[in-house]
Design an enzyme around this catalytic site. Sequence first.
Site, PDB file in Angstrom:
ATOM      1  N   SER A 101       1.031  -1.263  -0.095  1.00  0.00           N
ATOM      2  CA  SER A 101      -0.105   0.057  -0.060  1.00  0.00           C
ATOM      3  C   SER A 101       0.994   1.163   0.016  1.00  0.00           C
ATOM      4  O   SER A 101       1.780   1.242  -1.005  1.00  0.00           O
ATOM      5  CB  SER A 101      -0.876  -0.087   1.256  1.00  0.00           C
ATOM      6  N   ASP A 137      -9.661  -3.718  -5.412  1.00  0.00           N
ATOM      7  CA  ASP A 137      -9.054  -3.147  -4.242  1.00  0.00           C
ATOM      8  C   ASP A 137      -9.827  -1.573  -4.267  1.00  0.00           C
ATOM      9  O   ASP A 137      -9.661  -0.784  -5.117  1.00  0.00           O
ATOM     10  CB  ASP A 137      -7.495  -2.701  -4.431  1.00  0.00           C
ATOM     11  N   HIS A 140      -7.866  -5.102  -1.335  1.00  0.00           N
ATOM     12  CA  HIS A 140      -6.725  -4.619  -0.749  1.00  0.00           C
ATOM     13  C   HIS A 140      -6.265  -5.460   0.414  1.00  0.00           C
ATOM     14  O   HIS A 140      -5.214  -5.842   0.484  1.00  0.00           O
ATOM     15  CB  HIS A 140      -7.297  -3.336   0.066  1.00  0.00           C
TER      16      HIS A 140
END
Length: 696
Positions: free
Chosen positions: A548, A633, A668
């Site tokens: 991320s 995501d 995610h």
Amino acid sequence: MQHNNNVQWPEVSAPIAATHPYKRQIHGDTVVDNYYWMIDYFKKGPRSEAVINYLNEENAYTTAMLKDTESFQEDLFLEMKSRIKEKDETVPYFKNGYYYYSRTEEGNQYFKFCRKKGRLDADEELLLDIDNLAEGYAYYTAKGFSISPDNRLLAFSVDTVSRREYTIYIKNLETGEIYPDRIANTEGTAIWGNDNQILFYTAKNPVTLLSEKIMRHSLGTDVSADVCVYEERDNTNYIAVGKSKNCKYIIISSESTLSSEIWLLDADLPNNDFKVFQPRRKDVLYTIVPLEDRFLILTNDDAINFRVMQCPLNKTGREHWTTFLAHRPDVLVSDIEEFKSFLAIAERKDGLTQLAIYNLSSLEQHYLDFGEVAYTVYPGINVEYNTESLRYGYTSLVTPSSVYEYNMRDRSKVLLKQQEVLGGYDRAAYKTERIYAPARDGVKVPISLVYKEGTKLDGTAPLLQYAYGSYGASMDPSFSSNRLSLLDRGFIYALAHIRGGEEMGRQWYEDGKMMRKMNTFNDFVDCGRHLIEQGYTSPNHLYAQGGSAGGLLMGVVANIAAAQYHGIIAQVPFVDVVNTMLDETIPLTTNEYDEWGNPNESDAYFYMKSYSPYENIEPKEYPNMLVTTGLHDSQVQYFEPAKWVAKLRTVKTGKSVLFLKTDMDYGHGGASGRFDYLKEIALEYAFLFKLEGIDH
């Protein structure tokens, strides 16, 4: 660059993505983006099918190139799975007359949420069988379990797409009936008024996924009639609704990175209006802790590392705040866990977490002692208000996750549960260290290390360096049974506590965001250099991993320190910073302005552009790279890593490999089952082992 030259890769051609030039013009700057079209699947544009085809081609290429590791991946998966106790249960917590816990069964991916009335030897009541509910879904998450004050009803929420859009359901625990009240598109938490009839929840914008409204729902009424009790006008704020531990207040919090505001309602009067606690002020954060006779306020008002103030229950404005615990420049106060007679205060000092116990009647304070060089301690599940027992969690790089119960009055403690590592785990077989790397500007950056006893520290050992470094999120040392598969094969694991986190206090975060963001990236590179200089590893054997915002870190590191790393794993990486931050329709963009800056402002734009990984790819040899993403995501959209890989393919030189693996089912956080995610780790480890010539 001297790298291992003995790795054999199949002769397979990598996919080359089509180019469709798109011009971005802003602040007198023109940039041609050949891969902008990859946003089409997300935007439902004309090239949606071409996007899916490209992602499938990249997946096929990754599979073909790593074909000879497939049996090893399966072995790694089974090895990691074999350490997990399949039949297990959480430590029960007591609330309002019942003990609550979750338990897992052998062979099942999910869990069962249960309770027992009054005593732990009472009959079990199965409240929700998630194993059963998840059948037929590729992805399934249930959370936000919230029991009504009369113990009869359970609110819970479900996401089956992995975009963190939850539907709230209500179950009657006496009849087993699921009520027709189904509340879609929420953050997933439902809070009960004390009348057992009214629920509060956070509604999301269906496009931006921002939390925008707090809604009130009355059981048995149509959801379309729900009343908005709070609407957030500032699209840089996140909002949430909760309930105080003493059950007296419903609390709405609105918070950005830099400023916050609280609204309160008497939980006995859920139809009344919320009242503001203290109106928001620029650059001032605060949270509140309701006690019997006053409120405590944890705030950074005139206190960068936060201090604790207090005020009367009926006079909550800042003019009525007085000091309860003064600001300390060397200690960050991060959390307060309140009880009727005690407070447990979570703090950070010298990069380590600590717990202070404060007696509200004697005003005495003492600290818990843990006796390790690098560890993590945190308050656990403490839902009972009228108790003298504190639950806390403890872990380190060599200590499995543990739950303790601590008597705040007589200072005795009991280990309630420690994560069991099946197959045996000998803590003495592993060594943990804490060292400090000098950054280029003179700041000392802590690094937590773990490796197997006997690992040679002569520069020949492979080392995996991990970090995050954003949002003030601290990466504290914790145990991972999966990591043993790395350590047992000779890897050293290094956790770099770089600026942008809050490990060394609030200033550590302030010095790693906005127009100081380069400190985050430079710290990571300087930590890697120090590990090489100290003989832990060498550029031939040094690897980096982050996800991320930590994936953004990986992208920058690949650009600015390619020769220092032999391989990089970038998970769901935020690598197209400028384009994403210019597009307010992408989920979460406006919430992030306080972290990265707003590129509609010229200074912020050019600073972001100077480090954005996608914008700074150049013709040179890059490290070997594995990039992972998820099609659904909602935090970092799939098209960022896809564009990045497509551009890298055509620009980079040399023979290093570059893989993109897109999970077409998940978002995610990856897979939802408790074993499926191990397949992703097995792939990452197999990639590292292949580069090191380790094949079993």
